[in-house]
Write an enzyme that holds these catalytic residues in place. Structure first.
Site, short mmCIF file in Angstrom:
data_model
loop_
_atom_site.label_atom_id
_atom_site.label_comp_id
_atom_site.label_asym_id
_atom_site.label_seq_id
_atom_site.Cartn_x
_atom_site.Cartn_y
_atom_site.Cartn_z
N PRO A 181 1.48 -1.20 0.17
CA PRO A 181 0.17 -0.13 0.21
C PRO A 181 0.77 1.49 0.17
O PRO A 181 0.65 2.43 -0.30
CB PRO A 181 -0.73 0.09 1.44
CG PRO A 181 -0.05 -0.76 2.14
CD PRO A 181 0.66 -1.34 1.25
N GLY A 182 2.41 1.15 -0.22
CA GLY A 182 3.03 2.40 0.26
C GLY A 182 3.92 3.25 1.22
O GLY A 182 4.29 3.63 0.98
N GLY A 183 4.50 2.37 1.44
CA GLY A 183 5.50 2.34 2.72
C GLY A 183 6.43 2.53 2.26
O GLY A 183 7.33 3.72 2.84
N ASP A 199 2.84 -1.94 -8.59
CA ASP A 199 1.93 -2.27 -8.20
C ASP A 199 0.27 -2.72 -9.07
O ASP A 199 0.06 -1.64 -9.26
CB ASP A 199 1.20 -2.38 -6.66
CG ASP A 199 1.55 -3.68 -5.80
OD1 ASP A 199 1.07 -4.22 -6.45
OD2 ASP A 199 2.10 -3.93 -4.86
N ASP A 237 10.12 -4.96 -3.52
CA ASP A 237 9.34 -6.00 -2.04
C ASP A 237 8.24 -6.42 -2.39
O ASP A 237 7.05 -6.68 -1.79
CB ASP A 237 9.35 -4.18 -1.12
CG ASP A 237 8.71 -4.93 0.09
OD1 ASP A 237 9.41 -6.19 0.55
OD2 ASP A 237 7.63 -4.60 1.03
N LYS A 266 12.11 -12.78 -0.98
CA LYS A 266 10.92 -13.48 0.46
C LYS A 266 11.23 -14.94 -0.26
O LYS A 266 10.76 -15.38 -1.56
CB LYS A 266 9.26 -12.43 -0.03
CG LYS A 266 9.46 -10.91 0.65
CD LYS A 266 8.00 -10.74 -0.09
CE LYS A 266 8.09 -8.83 0.17
NZ LYS A 266 7.99 -8.73 1.70
C1 LIG Z 1 4.94 -7.01 0.86
S1 LIG Z 1 3.51 -6.04 -0.13
C2 LIG Z 1 4.56 -4.70 -0.67
C3 LIG Z 1 4.94 -3.99 0.95
C4 LIG Z 1 5.30 -2.13 0.65
N1 LIG Z 1 6.47 -2.33 0.17
C5 LIG Z 1 4.73 -1.66 1.26
O1 LIG Z 1 6.06 -0.76 1.62
O2 LIG Z 1 3.71 -1.15 1.29
C6 LIG Z 1 4.43 -6.68 -1.66
C7 LIG Z 1 2.96 -6.68 -2.64
O3 LIG Z 1 3.96 -6.98 -4.39
C8 LIG Z 1 3.15 -6.69 -5.27
N2 LIG Z 1 2.99 -7.90 -6.14
C9 LIG Z 1 2.88 -9.43 -5.85
N3 LIG Z 1 3.10 -9.18 -7.83
C10 LIG Z 1 2.99 -7.80 -8.23
C11 LIG Z 1 3.72 -7.67 -9.46
N4 LIG Z 1 3.75 -8.97 -10.29
N5 LIG Z 1 3.92 -6.81 -9.73
C12 LIG Z 1 4.52 -5.83 -9.08
N6 LIG Z 1 3.55 -6.09 -8.29
C13 LIG Z 1 3.52 -7.13 -7.50
C14 LIG Z 1 1.86 -6.97 -4.22
O4 LIG Z 1 0.04 -6.79 -4.84
C15 LIG Z 1 1.96 -6.48 -2.75
O5 LIG Z 1 1.21 -5.59 -3.00
#
Ligand SMILES: C[S@@+](CC[C@H](N)C(=O)[O-])C[C@H]1O[C@@H](n2cnc3c(N)ncnc32)[C@H](O)[C@@H]1O
Length: 304
Positions: A181-183, A199, A237, A266
């Site tokens: 969500p944008g951290g 995303d 991330d 991850k």
């Molecule tokens: C752990 S969250 C990221 C949190 C983010 N760094 C923050 O600080 O709010 C992982 C994200 O990876 C995204 N994601 C998964 N596959 C993706 C793709 N192919 N392209 C872009 N984002 C992807 C998911 O939708 C999810 O929002």
């Protein structure tokens, strides 16, 4: 004092098995809780929260004698509390108090060397003056921001940038992959950088409304580096298999379009040691387990 010709690797909490696997190449001599003692000089170990270089054994009769022996080596010491807690804290109390306050981001790394020590038995301690982390047992804590960021993921990026010793500068362009969500976008924007947030899931509306953040609802894997153009920082991330992230990183490295990289690797279920080793082998890069990482590693490569 006996020099032992070994290195101490303090496993990140909960990741002792991963560290043991990583240290298979060296002969493991002993394990004290999370501290694994292995033969030979210090080598990079991603699952170690702290590496004790060249530890030695100090024999002592009294608490004062133990504290004096440590102080004769250097001023700052952090205890790894593993056994004989009462006697150990009496020794630590006789040593100069070491900060240990949470950092206010952005802040430089502390410069003073911080040694680590632990009790072996009532009259012997193990001590290493030169450790890889400037923080007690590798635990870098921050004064948290509980209102602006939409989740706690920002702490990982704060930690990675602090340990990297380099921050995105005002006006630099950052690509934030897996941004929702944008951290992370919030961290980059708060440093004055411009952010392209990628995303398929949306950003938190308050983050999306910040100046300098441009959101694109596409898959990070569909982005061609040439179509994005040069970026100062590539941050990722994304939740995905490590091997898939490795392919993406290699594509960006080969394109020469990104100068600095900070990526979370991850693991789902089993740790993918093969992909982790492939990240670690990329020249000029570092692979580490951050205090704020879960079953993840963080890969950093900075422009020369
Ligand atoms: C752990 S969250 C990221 C949190 C983010 N760094 C923050 O600080 O709010 C992982 C994200 O990876 C995204 N994601 C998964 N596959 C993706 C793709 N192919 N392209 C872009 N984002 C992807 C998911 O939708 C999810 O929002």
């Amino acid at each position: 004092m006996d020099r032992l010709g070994i290195t101490g690797y303090l496993a990140a909490e909960g990741f002792e098995a991963q560290l043991e696997r990583e240290l298979e190449r060296d002969r493991i001599r002993k394990r004290h809780g999370r501290l694994i003692l292995a033969d030979g000089p210090a080598r990079p170990a991603a699952w170690a929260a702290n590496i004790w270089r060249d530890p030695l054994i100090i024999e002592f009769e009294s608490i004062s004698q133990a504290a004096a022996a440590l102080r004769a080596i250097q001023r700052n010491w952090a205890i790894y509390p593993h056994r004989l807690h009462r006697r150990a804290s009496l020794i630590q109390e006789k040593l100069p108090h070491v900060g240990g306050k949470p950092l206010q981001f952005p802040a430089p790394l502390p410069k003073a060397p911080l040694g680590s020590w632990m009790m072996l038995d009532a009259n012997r301690l193990l001590a290493a003056a030169h450790c890889s982390s400037a923080f007690a047992n590798g635990a870098l804590e921050f004064i948290e921001n509980k209102s602006a960021p939409p989740n706690r993921a920002y702490l990982k990026l704060w930690e990675a940038l602090t340990l990297a010793g380099r921050m995105p500068q005002p006006g630099e362009l950052c690509l934030d992959l897996g941004a929702s969500p944008g951290g992370w976008s919030w961290v980059l924007q708060s440093l004055g950088a411009r952010v392209i947030a990628i995303d398929r899931a949306p950003l938190d509306p308050e983050i999306a409304a910040l100046s300098g953040i441009c959101y694109r609802a596409v898959s990070a894997f569909a982005l061609e580096p040439q179509s994005v153009g040069p970026v100062d920082w590539l941050c990722s991330d994304i939740v995905c298999y490590p091997a898939k992230l490795l392919e993406l990183v290699k594509r960006w490295l080969e394109s020469g379009m990104a100068r600095n990289f900070v990526c979370t690797i991850k693991f789902q279920g089993e740790t993918d040691h093969t992909s982790a080793a492939a990240f670690a082998a990329i020249p000029g890069s570092r692979l580490m387990h951050l205090h704020h990482n879960k079953h993840e590693l963080t890969w950093i490569r900075l422009a020369a």
